[in-house]
Every structure is written in structure tokens, then in C-alpha cells.
Scaffold this motif. Structure first.
Motif, PDB file in Angstrom:
ATOM      1  N   ASP A  75       0.831  -1.213   0.000  1.00 30.80           N
ATOM      2  CA  ASP A  75       0.000   0.000   0.000  1.00 30.80           C
ATOM      3  C   ASP A  75       0.862   1.257   0.000  1.00 30.80           C
ATOM      4  O   ASP A  75       0.477   2.288  -0.574  1.00 30.80           O
ATOM      5  CB  ASP A  75      -0.916   0.008   1.228  1.00 30.80           C
ATOM      6  N   GLY A 132     -12.702  -0.781 -13.913  1.00 32.12           N
ATOM      7  CA  GLY A 132     -11.718  -1.543 -13.171  1.00 32.12           C
ATOM      8  C   GLY A 132     -12.280  -2.833 -12.606  1.00 32.12           C
ATOM      9  O   GLY A 132     -13.498  -3.091 -12.653  1.00 32.12           O
ATOM     10  N   HIS A 134     -12.847  -3.818  -9.570  1.00 37.27           N
ATOM     11  CA  HIS A 134     -13.806  -3.662  -8.483  1.00 37.27           C
ATOM     12  C   HIS A 134     -15.165  -3.189  -8.976  1.00 37.27           C
ATOM     13  O   HIS A 134     -16.143  -3.272  -8.217  1.00 37.27           O
ATOM     14  CB  HIS A 134     -13.261  -2.678  -7.441  1.00 37.27           C
ATOM     15  N   ILE A 150      -9.598   3.365 -16.589  1.00 33.84           N
ATOM     16  CA  ILE A 150      -8.616   2.479 -15.987  1.00 33.84           C
ATOM     17  C   ILE A 150      -7.605   1.912 -16.977  1.00 33.84           C
ATOM     18  O   ILE A 150      -6.600   1.335 -16.584  1.00 33.84           O
ATOM     19  CB  ILE A 150      -9.370   1.333 -15.268  1.00 33.84           C
ATOM     20  N   SER A 153      -2.979   1.734 -17.367  1.00 30.15           N
ATOM     21  CA  SER A 153      -2.725   2.055 -15.968  1.00 30.15           C
ATOM     22  C   SER A 153      -1.898   3.341 -15.870  1.00 30.15           C
ATOM     23  O   SER A 153      -0.754   3.411 -16.339  1.00 30.15           O
ATOM     24  CB  SER A 153      -1.983   0.900 -15.290  1.00 30.15           C
ATOM     25  N   THR A 194      -0.388  -2.866  -8.411  1.00 30.55           N
ATOM     26  CA  THR A 194      -1.781  -2.507  -8.726  1.00 30.55           C
ATOM     27  C   THR A 194      -2.612  -3.734  -9.078  1.00 30.55           C
ATOM     28  O   THR A 194      -3.813  -3.783  -8.790  1.00 30.55           O
ATOM     29  CB  THR A 194      -1.807  -1.500  -9.879  1.00 30.55           C
ATOM     30  N   THR A 199      -6.753  -3.029  -8.238  1.00 32.62           N
ATOM     31  CA  THR A 199      -7.199  -1.770  -8.841  1.00 32.62           C
ATOM     32  C   THR A 199      -7.045  -1.755 -10.359  1.00 32.62           C
ATOM     33  O   THR A 199      -7.602  -0.874 -11.019  1.00 32.62           O
ATOM     34  CB  THR A 199      -6.417  -0.589  -8.241  1.00 32.62           C
ATOM     35  N   HIS A 200      -6.282  -2.701 -10.922  1.00 30.15           N
ATOM     36  CA  HIS A 200      -6.063  -2.739 -12.368  1.00 30.15           C
ATOM     37  C   HIS A 200      -6.096  -4.175 -12.870  1.00 30.15           C
ATOM     38  O   HIS A 200      -5.742  -5.117 -12.143  1.00 30.15           O
ATOM     39  CB  HIS A 200      -4.716  -2.100 -12.743  1.00 30.15           C
TER      40      HIS A 200
END
Length: 341
Positions: A75, A132, A134, A150, A153, A194, A199-200
Motif C-alpha cells: 500500500d 476496473g 472492483h 482504468i 494504468s 496494482t 485496482t487494475h
């Protein structure tokens, strides 16, 4: 002459001769191969080929649940791909280099690279509109033209450009090799991070690597505009310096001794002019003043019979006088009316 390690931090006496990279055949070949790879990734996602299937398999595998012990570290590591923090860090380093080497080329090159990054990557993001992992709605779908941003990236492309610009601006071949390896490791790590945190898609990261590398390979084409911009900015700086020096020469400073009188802050009367003569009330002028100077006034008798003398001062103030009222009636005289006899 300093021989310690801190001598390299001092400003160089004159701008060094730095070899500007050119668009060689090797660079052109790399640019063409990277561009072909870029287009192949876009076509594979548009046609929902095996690459999209691999994206979904990795997403459903959920790496952040498989290895949760490294989630906290990654993170923080992914911040190395964020545009704001990385741009500030790299700009600070290149700003010091610009000051040390008497040139604006490092900062202008960074600005040109970030401008190309925002325009090219941003246009593709908005044009394809991919969602993306999510926010995906249908399993196996490429999730294109759905209002997302997205693909490619931005974190990955930004990591390639901001850290790769250090290798591009290196002054020695050895430093260029080391910085190229370091920037490649950072960019690869940011892209895979990522994917780990979800997230990607993997295809987003592949296209981000290609997009950032294309910008670095195309920077030699930007060198002539960068040189013209640097010359214009430096000439403008020299002109402003000359104007400031000219203004300082027009307004000389007046040295004041310690404890001496200060320069007057009110406008001075030009030389050769005289102050206009003002009449003073109660002052006698001419011969009367000359005759009256030093003359004693008539003696005044005090109640006990002593006499005192007063001297007429030449600056006597005019006393207030009580208005004199004429005696008698103010009516005009008229004769008494005659009566008949």
C-alpha cells in the motif's frame, strides 16, 4: 580545490558539455517495436481475446487474499507510481541539477514528458472508458466504453516516465545503465502491485508499461523545442536583470553617517529661487522702524508715583481694537416744520 565528496555538490563554474540523446536507429527500432506491442494489447482487449480471460482469472484469484501479509507494505510502495508525490520528488532533484549545471534542460525535459503522459494516456483512458476490476459487471467482459478510466494504468505509465527520466538525463553511460535498471525495477513493481491490490487488470499494466516507454523513447524529438524554450527563458531573465540594474543606477543611494542628519523627506526648493517675502503683522518697516528702534515710550506713572519706560519692540503684535461708536444721533439733521402765522 576541494577533494572531499561534498565538492560534487558545489555549483559548477560554467555549464558542462552534456551530450543530448538523439533519435538513433536503435532507438527508432525500439520505438517501433513498443508501438506495435501497444497496438496489439489494445486490439486484444477490444476483441475480448485470451488476454481478457487472463485478466478475469487473476482478478478472481484475488492475490491480496492469498498473501495478506505483504498488503501493508505494498500500500505504501504503490505511492511510487502516483503522479503528485513522484513529480515533486523528481522535480526537486532535477531542480538542483539545473542550478548546479546552469541549465534548464532537466526541468524542461521533465515538463515535456509529463505533458505527453497526460495527453496520450488521458486520451486513451477517456476514449476506451474501461471499468476496473472492483466495478466490473459481467464476468468475461472487457468492460469497455462503460465510463471508466482504468485502461491503460496511469500509475504504471507514470512510474516508467518519472523514474525513467532520471536515466534519460544521466551524464555518463555508467550512471545511465544503473538508473535504467533501477527505474525498470520500480516501474515493474508498481504495475504488479496494482494487480495485487485489485485496482487494475493485467492488460492495463501491460499497456501502461508500453505507454511510458513510448514517451521516453520519443523524448529526443522534443529536444529542439526544449532548447528553444530554454534560450527564450534565459534571454528574458537577462533582460529583466538589465532593467533592474538600470533602475538602480538611476536612483543612487545617499550614504548617511552614524548619528548624522537624515536626508530631508520633503521636496527641496530649486537652486536660484528665493523665498517669497511675507508681511508680518504689527512690524514697522522702512524709516519708521529705523527711527523707532530703541526709542523709549512716554513714561507711565504708577499709582505710587514711579515712572516706567517701555521699549517698542519691532515684532509687537497688533492688539485688538474696540470699534469706536460715533457720538450723537445717526439720523440726518432736518429742519423743524414751519407753521403758518
Amino acid at each position: 580545490m576541494r577533494t572531499d565528496i561534498f565538492a560534487r555538490l558545489d555549483r559548477e563554474p560554467e555549464p558542462p558539455k552534456i551530450e543530448v540523446p538523439g533519435m538513433t536507429r536503435t532507438r527508432l527500432a525500439l520505438f517501433g517495436g513498443t508501438l506495435a506491442f501497444y497496438l496489439a494489447i489494445v486490439v486484444a482487449v477490444l476483441l475480448s481475446t485470451w488476454l481478457v480471460t487472463l485478466d478475469w482469472k487473476i482478478m478472481l484469484f484475488r492475490p491480496y487474499q492469498q498473501w495478506p501479509e505483504i498488503h501493508g507494505f505494498l500500500d505504501y510502495y504503490v505511492v511510487l507510481g502516483q503522479r503528485g508525490p513522484t513529480a515533486v520528488m523528481v522535480a526537486a532533484w532535477l531542480g538542483w541539477r539545473s542550478w548546479r549545471q546552469h541549465t534548464l534542460r532537466p526541468l524542461l525535459s521533465l515538463g515535456a514528458a509529463l505533458l505527453l503522459l497526460n495527453v496520450t494516456v488521458g486520451a486513451v483512458k477517456i476514449g476506451l472508458g474501461r471499468l476496473g476490476p472492483h466495478y466490473a459487471t459481467q464476468v468475461g467482459s472487457a468492460e469497455l466504453f462503460a465510463g471508466g478510466d482504468i485502461f491503460p494504468s496511469g500509475h504504471t505509465a507514470n512510474a516508467v516516465v518519472t523514474w525513467g527520466i532520471l536515466a534519460y538525463l544521466a551524464t555518463t553511460p555508467r550512471a545511465r545503465r544503473y538508473l535504467s535498471a533501477l527505474s525498470a525495477v520500480v516501474a515493474l513493481g508498481v504495475g504488479l502491485t496494482t494487480v495485487y491490490i485489485g485496482t487494475h487488470w493485467l492488460s492495463d499494466v501491460l499497456l501502461g508499461w508500453a505507454a511510458g516507454l513510448l514517451i521516453l523513447l520519443a523524448l529526443p524529438w522534443c529536444e529542439p523545442p526544449i532548447a528553444r524554450a530554454e534560450a527564450m527563458i534565459l534571454s528574458l531573465r537577462d533582460r529583466l536583470r538589465e532593467q533592474l540594474r538600470a533602475r538602480r543606477r538611476l536612483v543612487p543611494s545617499l550614504p548617511v553617517a552614524t548619528g548624522g542628519p537624515r536626508p530631508a523627506m520633503y521636496p527641496q526648493r530649486p537652486a536660484g529661487t528665493e523665498e517669497p517675502v511675507r508681511e508680518i503683522i504689527g512690524v514697522r518697516s522702512g524709516r519708521s522702524a529705523a527711527r523707532g528702534e530703541g526709542r523709549l515710550a512716554p513714561p507711565l506713572t504708577t499709582p505710587r508715583g514711579h515712572s516706567t519706560h517701555t521699549t517698542h519692540s519691532s515684532h509687537a503684535v497688533r492688539s485688538e481694537r474696540t470699534p469706536v461708536t460715533p457720538a450723537g444721533s445717526r439720523r440726518p439733521p432736518h429742519s423743524r416744520p414751519l407753521t403758518g402765522g
